[in-house]
Write a protein that holds these residues in place. Structure first.
Motif, PDB file in Angstrom:
ATOM      1  N   LEU A  73      -0.933  -3.410  -7.086  1.00  0.00           N
ATOM      2  CA  LEU A  73      -2.342  -3.223  -6.773  1.00  0.00           C
ATOM      3  C   LEU A  73      -2.805  -4.168  -5.670  1.00  0.00           C
ATOM      4  O   LEU A  73      -3.930  -4.076  -5.220  1.00  0.00           O
ATOM      5  CB  LEU A  73      -3.194  -3.451  -8.018  1.00  0.00           C
ATOM      6  CG  LEU A  73      -2.977  -2.477  -9.166  1.00  0.00           C
ATOM      7  CD1 LEU A  73      -3.882  -2.829 -10.329  1.00  0.00           C
ATOM      8  CD2 LEU A  73      -3.269  -1.065  -8.714  1.00  0.00           C
ATOM      9  N   SER A  74      -1.940  -5.078  -5.266  1.00  0.00           N
ATOM     10  CA  SER A  74      -2.379  -6.058  -4.280  1.00  0.00           C
ATOM     11  C   SER A  74      -2.015  -5.640  -2.856  1.00  0.00           C
ATOM     12  O   SER A  74      -2.319  -6.350  -1.913  1.00  0.00           O
ATOM     13  CB  SER A  74      -1.773  -7.430  -4.584  1.00  0.00           C
ATOM     14  OG  SER A  74      -0.388  -7.415  -4.316  1.00  0.00           O
ATOM     15  N   LEU A  75      -1.380  -4.485  -2.682  1.00  0.00           N
ATOM     16  CA  LEU A  75      -0.925  -4.099  -1.349  1.00  0.00           C
ATOM     17  C   LEU A  75      -2.071  -4.012  -0.344  1.00  0.00           C
ATOM     18  O   LEU A  75      -1.957  -4.475   0.782  1.00  0.00           O
ATOM     19  CB  LEU A  75      -0.177  -2.761  -1.405  1.00  0.00           C
ATOM     20  CG  LEU A  75       1.187  -2.795  -2.081  1.00  0.00           C
ATOM     21  CD1 LEU A  75       1.785  -1.401  -2.128  1.00  0.00           C
ATOM     22  CD2 LEU A  75       2.121  -3.740  -1.360  1.00  0.00           C
ATOM     23  N   GLY A  76      -3.173  -3.403  -0.766  1.00  0.00           N
ATOM     24  CA  GLY A  76      -4.307  -3.232   0.139  1.00  0.00           C
ATOM     25  C   GLY A  76      -4.840  -4.574   0.617  1.00  0.00           C
ATOM     26  O   GLY A  76      -5.044  -4.792   1.818  1.00  0.00           O
ATOM     27  N   THR A  77      -5.052  -5.475  -0.331  1.00  0.00           N
ATOM     28  CA  THR A  77      -5.580  -6.775   0.072  1.00  0.00           C
ATOM     29  C   THR A  77      -4.531  -7.568   0.841  1.00  0.00           C
ATOM     30  O   THR A  77      -4.869  -8.417   1.643  1.00  0.00           O
ATOM     31  CB  THR A  77      -6.057  -7.592  -1.140  1.00  0.00           C
ATOM     32  OG1 THR A  77      -5.056  -7.569  -2.134  1.00  0.00           O
ATOM     33  CG2 THR A  77      -7.343  -7.028  -1.710  1.00  0.00           C
ATOM     34  N   GLN A  78      -3.255  -7.265   0.611  1.00  0.00           N
ATOM     35  CA  GLN A  78      -2.214  -7.914   1.420  1.00  0.00           C
ATOM     36  C   GLN A  78      -2.354  -7.527   2.887  1.00  0.00           C
ATOM     37  O   GLN A  78      -2.187  -8.366   3.773  1.00  0.00           O
ATOM     38  CB  GLN A  78      -0.824  -7.493   0.930  1.00  0.00           C
ATOM     39  CG  GLN A  78      -0.213  -8.422  -0.099  1.00  0.00           C
ATOM     40  CD  GLN A  78       1.196  -7.961  -0.460  1.00  0.00           C
ATOM     41  OE1 GLN A  78       2.028  -7.748   0.398  1.00  0.00           O
ATOM     42  NE2 GLN A  78       1.451  -7.795  -1.742  1.00  0.00           N
ATOM     43  N   VAL A  79      -2.653  -6.254   3.121  1.00  0.00           N
ATOM     44  CA  VAL A  79      -2.840  -5.805   4.504  1.00  0.00           C
ATOM     45  C   VAL A  79      -3.968  -6.602   5.160  1.00  0.00           C
ATOM     46  O   VAL A  79      -3.816  -7.139   6.266  1.00  0.00           O
ATOM     47  CB  VAL A  79      -3.166  -4.297   4.549  1.00  0.00           C
ATOM     48  CG1 VAL A  79      -3.623  -3.884   5.930  1.00  0.00           C
ATOM     49  CG2 VAL A  79      -1.960  -3.493   4.123  1.00  0.00           C
ATOM     50  N   SER A  80      -5.094  -6.692   4.469  1.00  0.00           N
ATOM     51  CA  SER A  80      -6.217  -7.440   5.024  1.00  0.00           C
ATOM     52  C   SER A  80      -5.822  -8.889   5.277  1.00  0.00           C
ATOM     53  O   SER A  80      -6.122  -9.472   6.326  1.00  0.00           O
ATOM     54  CB  SER A  80      -7.401  -7.421   4.064  1.00  0.00           C
ATOM     55  OG  SER A  80      -7.593  -6.147   3.525  1.00  0.00           O
ATOM     56  N   PHE A  81      -5.133  -9.442   4.297  1.00  0.00           N
ATOM     57  CA  PHE A  81      -4.751 -10.850   4.387  1.00  0.00           C
ATOM     58  C   PHE A  81      -3.846 -11.092   5.609  1.00  0.00           C
ATOM     59  O   PHE A  81      -4.030 -12.047   6.356  1.00  0.00           O
ATOM     60  CB  PHE A  81      -4.059 -11.258   3.086  1.00  0.00           C
ATOM     61  CG  PHE A  81      -3.510 -12.646   3.091  1.00  0.00           C
ATOM     62  CD1 PHE A  81      -4.370 -13.737   3.163  1.00  0.00           C
ATOM     63  CD2 PHE A  81      -2.147 -12.876   3.028  1.00  0.00           C
ATOM     64  CE1 PHE A  81      -3.865 -15.021   3.173  1.00  0.00           C
ATOM     65  CE2 PHE A  81      -1.641 -14.156   3.039  1.00  0.00           C
ATOM     66  CZ  PHE A  81      -2.498 -15.233   3.110  1.00  0.00           C
TER      67      PHE A  81
END
Ligand code: ATP
Ligand code: ATP
Ligand code: MG
Ligand code: MG
Lengths: 321, 504, 319, 336
Positions: A73-81
């Motif tokens: 579930l953290s993939l999206g926020t990983q992109v932003s990060f």
């Protein structure tokens, strides 16, 4: 005549053996082509491709994780990060390519941490990555004070606008990452362990594999894919948006499932995922080009995606008897 | 150096609630087949897994070629050349046969890229040596039949070129032809000086391939003997611990009236074919057959778990529409499943709520649960069945196998159904608990309940049943009354052969 | 003794409770106006929507399923109900319709998970996507406000010093508690959650229970949506968005396991309170709101890791 | 100590000359829904209005403004919005889709100044004029219209300050962190406050332009600051949330609340006295004006007099308060 009959059979066999997503995609393209004159143009098709590349990479990452019966579930926020980190490093004066390399390494580290928490910590992937999602979300916002941050360098434009043999660079990059992922999945031991972990996790350990280490590597590899996605979207937007990737993890799961990857038994692969992502982008693009009022679009997209997954589940169940 | 390749010294292994291995000594010589026997749950697989590094023993030592070793993982054991065919399914459904056989040992180049062609060639060769060239090395394991999958498991273990091979019930799902190929191969391994540990329940196999035999019971070693020094009867006695006549007690019963009847009952998958059986009031009927014969499938059909493909079910003479377990329980049918941990119990739930799981709606038809009353009911069955737990709120996973089985029985006793299907009711529990369960079954029958019992242990089925049906490949192939029982007949019917080439 | 057949005593809720107490003590020490009556009431009032929304969700998570559509469903039902109120439907009628709509959403989820056999995670996400889209259509880009007094009273009114919404939340929580812990339906949910196969063989009506749990979750989502709107005195298409993940966080922090069977509504209440206090304290301390998700994330990881650890320890001990 | 992250604040558009343009020089007459024009399209141009979402009335009325313009001037209006609300990458995609559809002009509410730039460049490469409303793009485009956010912040702060007698305690409810318009508005508020040394800002926290969050943040803050004199919300929604919290805390009438937008609910609150002031940001009129400039340009190449034409501006009497609220509601309001 006989030969012809055989060929006919083969053709129908091939067609009826295609994954359902191929059919849905085909129908969709036909419908949109009729609905609007400038739909089936090279430039539009090229648009659809360029637009879907960042999501495509995240969907590859999600697919390999879903194959292990996990979820990230953290993939999206990983992109932003990743996006935020890259621009920040550039702003601090790190050379842009070096900054990109550092960013990729950090992203792989984040992925590996997920793998560590899930494997060693024995925490369900859903929760571990949910926690990570929250943490990264905060981190990106804190690093940027919530604003988009920018840096000017010709590289961004170069990446998003260059074409090689008529094909835009982001598509090339994604193609390279696809090959890399494909080789990883089908030509290395790590890849075999992806299918194995999803198919029969206990047996992985019995075969003498350190499952925890494999999980760390797999989630780390997902981190690599997400990092590239983050770099591409940064080039495309020429800036870092602290929440740009939010929600991609779900679209990525949807794409993987539409493409025939299943949460059980380590079944599926990244080929179907390509079609799944293209289906989502084609849908969004087509609705705009066909001038469906934006008010209705979200509901329509949601319904069609849900329907596509249901169809996939049903058709495969029927095929397998 | 002597020819002992492996020596295990006073190994103890505990699981929550059981001592699976209790101070076991064991040794294996080069080129011998050492057979491990014992009832279900005796600890055979656990011992094998300790040797294989899959479990770390709580106490004790292992010596490999005279050197002390301490395996932490299967990898450590594999490196020494100890490989296994496990009792569980250890293949990966969506990897192909070759990938499965060489999983984690794929031939690769310097870049880490797997050489599929070489791998497939090697896999095909291995399979050929097992006379299984018909298995496509590129097929997903998912698409293979159970027997084919088992051959792949065997090929996988052999591919390690091991110095010690462990076979844990390798033949349970194989047909005769494949068993022959396997034995042929085992003889070759023996000749090559490889030590083999062979776990099996099939007595007729022992003499054919075995050299020595070790009997385990309740986690303890009963003894090791040369295969030619003992008769089958003696082995059984070692396994069971007492004479069979002491174990089974059956009061004489009068049966009245049909309570359950099936008429040409078939399932959809073709595992049960036109089975017609009858169960009378107060009767215990045994269902004998080999593993995989379709006994459980038949039980599941009657209990409404699987959809019916054809045929009818009558209860008390009236035809019932078998839709779901919910409905069948309403009709008065209960079922104790063979797979206790997966299907019989919620192992993470408490003893109390497991006991109440079925009968809750009977005792509390108005939706609301009164804890005091529930507690009294639970306590009643705990006392009646002598379930050993300090606290009825303890999770079932902390109970021993026998007590777990008693919880399952309590669950159905509290529901008080007229018809009970017992699928392997004594699998994996100690003898004491077994005797209690036999006593209970006898008491139930004399109270007028009817029991359909499935068991893989012939002594048990012969000792307890009033009548026996034999089932083979999904068909009822024989029926006999208590007076006519003969182990030979039943066994040959199970195996589908005429004659008396089998152990008595 | 007999009373404790209730699973609470044996669940990990106790750790969440200890966490809550520690949080309260730290807050009282660092924030000077924390333990005032007003602030406590404020916390409860703010938490009440979360209480209601996560109450039904607890039931689905206890079954080892998940309902990601809670937030979107509450928003959607709020929007539709606002249109009903605008059309001058009587308030009790609107409440009934809202709950019925919630039940319908639950039924759809139940159908996808129980009958089509999709993983609940993706089925409910799809449903939430559709519902969010429908909310946009229903609102047609407007914000509806100025709802009738008789309706907003449920969100803003007081009975003595206690806000009405807190009372309603408590009633709903009590009802769900009763359903889960004192009825045969509740036991069916636990049985299913611990082991669905064993539940099938124990004659638990598994599909019906699954449907019922999703319907319960839908109904509480409906009530939550209605009260959210009453409290805001307005409805807009995005109002449920924030609750999608927050409700899951509340349930998980409350010690209910995503693997099913373990936990319960009491834990969820504690989880919801913890989350609300964290936000409250960070506001009072003037800490950047960017840091709030981080605290929530770390809290989730900490609770679950601690839980896993103590569980392993306990197993060793019993051996 | 680290260098402050470079935000779009430093982008040239923000420092563009924001002096209002004289009414007589505008191609339109009036404000809000009563706006009109003499400009007529010479060909049936296709003009796209691209908004941030379809859930905010402000955005929806922007579309309505363009649609009225289309009717009045005779062009075809295409309205587009990201499939995922407020998602910049989706907005970039729909810009590309619009270019693909062959539109002649684009009116745009950018979600992010920097992120939208590549898409704007593509439009410009295709010779499509882009008029931005509200949040500016990072570089000058054909036109920027809508209000000058800094100015709105200054004017509302002044109005609130006067109402509390130039001294007292103030809470600021900020907009979404990072949102360009919110940043500029906060800048304006802070600039204006320099003239009021006796006003003390006791807390400044974000509510993301949302009513729920405005209410929760205010509820929490009121525990600590019961003696607050004024609250400025970064938009009407968050100000309304604050008003709700103030009412619930029994402080009605004791706290002066200011907001921005002059939306329907905000207007009602001003009428009922729950809110004191707001600022008419008129999305309807600003897109209409932008459309008029685009049509003029497409007709004969006439460019706007300068890049940034603020609308409504100080010249339009944008402050809404108890005195003019009735006139605003009946004659001016954009949301009707
Ligand atoms: N992983 C485990 N966790 C808990 N208990 C276990 C575990 N594995 C085995 N046991 C218990 O240990 C005992 C011995 O089991 P084991 O599998 O060794 O028996 P077995 O002799 O191989 O029986 P079978 O003939 O059924 O294969 C049983 O009581 C079993 O329930
Ligand atoms: N033809 C078959 N194809 C696939 N699986 C089979 C087949 N026959 C049996 N099996 C599997 O083998 C196992 C045993 O089969 P089944 O339950 O029918 O036999 P049984 O007579 O009840 O034996 P037991 O109770 O000893 O396991 C089951 O898990 C079943 O799924
Ligand atoms: Mg075994
Ligand atoms: Mg069986």
């Amino acid at each position: 005549m006989q030969a012809e009959a055989v060929r006919g059979n083969r053709l129908t066999g091939f067609v009826s053996g295609l994954p359902p997503v191929a059919w849905i995609l085909f129908v969709m393209v036909v419908v949109f082509s009729f609905a609007s004159p400038n739909y089936f143009e090279l430039r539009n098709i090229s648009n659809i491709f360029i637009q879907s590349m960042p999501l495509m990479l995240v969907a590859f990452a999600q697919t390999i994780i879903v194959l292990t019966e996990g979820i990230d579930l953290s993939l999206g926020t990983q992109v932003s990060f990743v996006s935020v980190l890259w621009i920040l490093l550039c702003q601090y004066g790190v050379p842009i390519l070096a900054a990109a390399a550092i960013t990729v390494a950090v992203s792989m580290g984040v992925g590996a941490t997920n793998g560590l928490i899930i494997g060693k910590g024995k925490i369900p992937a859903f929760i571990a990555t949910l926690g990570m999602q929250y943490v990264l979300y905060s981190t990106s916002l804190l690093l940027t004070a919530g604003a988009s941050i920018s840096f000017s360098d010709y590289l961004f434009q170069f990446v998003s606008e260059t074409k090689l043999l008529f094909i835009p660079l982001p598509v090339w990059i994604t193609a390279v990452m696809f090959c890399l992922t494909w080789v990883m999945l089908y030509k290395t031991r790590l890849g075999a362990s992806v299918f194995a972990l999803g198919g029969n996790p206990d047996a992985v350990t019995l075969a003498g594999v350190n499952a925890n280490k494999s999980l760390i590597k797999i989630y780390g590899f997902a981190g690599l894919l997400t990092a590239v996605s983050g770099l591409i979207i940064t080039c495309q937007l020429e800036s870092a948006q602290p929440i740009v990737g939010s929600g991609w993890e779900f679209e990525a799961v949807a794409a993987a499932l539409i493409g025939g990857t299943s949460f059980r038994e380590g079944k599926g692969g990244i080929g179907g995922t390509i079609l799944g992502v293209l289906l989502i982008s084609t849908l969004k693009n087509g609705l705009n080009i066909a001038r469906v009022p934006s008010l209705y679009q979200s509901a329509i997209i949601g319904t069609i995606i849900l329907a596509a997954i249901i169809i996939d589940v049903m058709v495969r169940r029927r095929r397998n008897g | 150096m002597d020819e002992t390749i492996l020596r295990v010294h006073s190994i103890t292994k505990r699981f929550p609630g059981v001592k699976a291995l209790d101070n076991i000594d064991f040794d294996l010589k080069r080129g011998e087949v050492h057979i491990l026997v014992g009832e279900n749950g005796a600890g055979k697989s656990t011992l094998a897994k300790v040797i294989l590094g899959a479990y770390v023993p709580d106490e004790g030592e292992i010596f490999f070629e005279g050197q002390k070793v301490a395996f932490k993982t299967t990898r450590d054991a594999l490196e020494k050349g100890i490989a296994a065919v496990y009792q569980e399914f250890t293949l990966f459904p969506y990897l192909n046969v070759a990938q499965n056989i060489f999983f984690n040992r794929e031939p690769r180049n310097k870049l880490g890229i797997i050489d599929h062609r070489k791998m497939e060639r090697d896999a095909a060769e291995l399979l050929r040596s097992l006379n299984c060239e018909y298995i496509d090395v590129r097929a997903y394991v998912k698409k293979l039949s159970v027997a084919e999958q088992q051959m792949v498991e065997i090929a996988k273990a052999l591919s390690y070129s091991p110095r010690i091979m462990v076979f844990d019930e390798p033949t349970a799902t194989l047909s005769e032809r494949e068993v022959e190929s396997l034995f042929e191969r085992i003889h070759k391994l023996k000749a090559a000086g490889i030590g083999i540990i062979y776990v099996s329940h099939r007595m007729q196999e022992f003499k054919f391939i075995g050299d020595r035999i070790t009997v385990l019971r309740d986690g303890k070693k009963i003894g090791t003997v040369g295969i030619n020094e003992v008769s089958d009867k003696e082995i059984v006695k070692m396994m069971v611990g007492r004479d069979i006549s002491q174990v089974f007690h059956r009061s004489a019963n009068v049966f009245s009236g049909e309570v359950l009847k099936t008429e040409t009952l078939s399932d959809r998958a073709g595992r049960v074919k036109e089975a017609s059986i009858v169960l009378n009031k107060g009767e215990i009927v045994g269902l004998a057959g080999l593993v995989g014969a379709g006994r459980t499938e038949l039980a599941k059909l009657i209990f409404g778990v699987d959809p019916i493909g054809g045929g009818k079910v009558y209860i008390h003479g009236r035809e019932v529409n078998v839709t779901s377990p919910v409905h069948m329980v309403k009709c008065g049918v209960g079922m104790v499943c063979e797979d206790r941990k997966r299907l019989g119990l919620a192992v993470n739930d408490s003893v109390a709520w497991n006991i109440m799981a079925v009968s809750l709606k009977k005792y509390f038809p108005r939706f609301i649960i009164y804890y005091n009353k529930a507690y009294d009911i639970v306590e009643k069955y705990k006392t009646q069945l002598r379930i050993a737990t300090p606290d009825v709120l303890r999770k079932c996973k902390f109970l021993s196998g026998g007590n777990q089985q008693k919880v399952v029985l309590a669950k159905w006793l509290s529901m008080d159904t007229d018809i009970l299907i017992f699928d392997e009711p004594t699998r994996g529990i100690d003898v004491g608990a077994k005797i209690e369960i036999y006593g209970l079954m006898d008491k139930l029958a004399s109270e007028g309940k009817s029991i359909l019992m499935i068991s893989s242990e012939l002594p048990e089925i012969i000792g307890m049943s009033d009548r026996i049906y034999v089932i083979r490949e999904g068909r009822i192939v024989g029926e006999c009354k208590r007076a006519e029982f003969s182990t030979d007949d039943i066994a040959s019917q199970m195996l589908g052969i005429v004659g008396d080439a089998h152990a008595s | 003794m007999k009373k404790y057949l209730d699973s609470i005593k044996h669940s990990r809720t106790i750790y969440s409770f200890v966490g809550l107490m520690i949080m309260v003590v730290i807050s009282s020490l660092t924030v000077n106006k924390f333990m005032t009556f007003d602030n406590v009431i404020t916390i409860f009032r703010q938490a009440s929507t979360l209480f209601i929304l996560s109450a039904g969700l607890t039931a689905t998570i206890l079954m080892a399923e998940i309902d990601l559509s809670v937030g979107a469903a509450s928003g959607f039902i709020g929007c539709v109900s606002a249109q009903f109120l605008k059309a001058d439907l009587p308030v009790p009628m609107v409440f009934l319709l809202g709950m019925a709509l919630g039940a319908l959403v639950g039924m759809l989820n139940g159908f996808l998970v129980g009958t089509v056999k999709m993983p609940s995670f993706i089925a409910t996400y799809g449903v939430s996507w559709v519902l969010a889209g429908l909310s946009v259509i229903v609102m047609n880009g407007a914000v509806i406000f100025g709802l009738p007094e008789g309706f907003t009273w449920f969100g803003t009114g007081y009975v003595g010093p206690i806000p009405v919404i807190v009372i309603i939340a408590c009633i709903i929580v009590a009802l769900v508690y009763f359903l889960l812990h004192r009825t045969t339906f509740g036991r069916d949910i636990y049985s299913f959650g611990f082991n669905p196969d064993a539940a099938l063989y124990s004659a638990v009506p598994v599909n019906r229970t699954l449907y019922a749990a999703f319907i319960l979750s839908g109904i509480t989502a409906g009530i939550g949506g209605l009260l959210m709107m009453a409290r805001l005195n307005a409805a807009d298409a995005t109002m449920g968005d924030a609750y999608g993940m927050q409700t899951i966080a509340a349930v998980v922090i409350g010690g209910t396991s995503l693997l099913g069977g373990e936990g319960g509504i009491v834990g969820t209440i504690i989880g919801a309170l913890l989350l609300t206090i964290v936000v409250n304290v960070m506001n009072l301390l003037g800490i950047s709101s960017f840091a709030q998700p981080m605290v929530v994330g770390l809290l989730i990881l900490a609770v679950v890791m601690f839980d896993t650890y103590t569980r392993a320890m306990q197993e060793k001990l019993i051996e | 100590s680290s260098p402050a992250p470079k935000t779009a604040q430093q982008a040239p558009a923000a420092v563009a000359d924001s002096k209002p343009v004289d009414h007589s020089k505008l191609p339109t007459k009036g404000i809000g829904t009563s706006i009109s024009t003499d400009v007529k399209a010479k060909k049936p141009y296709k003009i796209a209005i691209i908004v941030k979402n379809t859930t905010n009335p402000f955005m929806v009325k922007s579309i309505a403004g363009t649609q009225k313009a289309a009717k009045d001037m005779g062009f075809e209006c295409i309205s587009l919005s990201p499939a995922r609300q407020d998602s910049i990458d989706d907005q970039v995609k729909i810009m590309e889709d619009a270019i693909q559809m062959g539109v002649n002009g684009i009116i745009l509410h950018p979600i992010d100044s920097n992120g939208i730039m590549p898409a704007i460049r593509k439009a410009e490469a295709a010779n499509i004029p882009v008029a931005v409303i509200g949040t500016p793009a990072a570089k000058e485009t054909f036109l920027r219209s809508g209000v000058d956010y800094t100015e709105t912040g200054v004017l509302i702060t002044k109005a609130v300050a006067e109402l509390i007698g130039k001294k007292g305690k103030l809470i600021i409810i900020e907009g979404p962190p990072g949102a360009q318009n919110a940043i500029e508005r906060l800048q304006g508020i802070k600039t204006a406050l320099k003239d009021y040394p006796d006003i003390q800002v006791v807390a400044s926290q974000t509510a993301n332009f949302k009513r729920t969050e405005g209410m929760q943040v205010t509820e929490n803050l009121l525990q600590k600051y019961k003696d607050v004199n004024a609250i400025i919300g970064a938009n009407d929604e968050s100000a309304l949330g604050a008003a709700q919290a103030v009412k619930a805390a029994g402080l009605s009438g004791k706290v002066v609340i200011g907001g921005f937008d002059g939306n329907q609910d905000g207007s009602a609150a001003i009428k009922s006295g729950e809110m004191a002031v707001s600022y008419n940001t008129d999305p309807f009129g600003s897109t209409y004006l932008a459309a008029a400039y685009i049509v003029q340009f497409l007709n004969d190449g006439t460019k706007p007099p300068k890049f940034f034409v603020p609308f409504p501006s100080a010249l339009d009497d944008p402050i809404i308060n108890a005195k003019n609220i009735d006139n605003y509601i009946s004659n001016i309001a954009w949301w009707k």
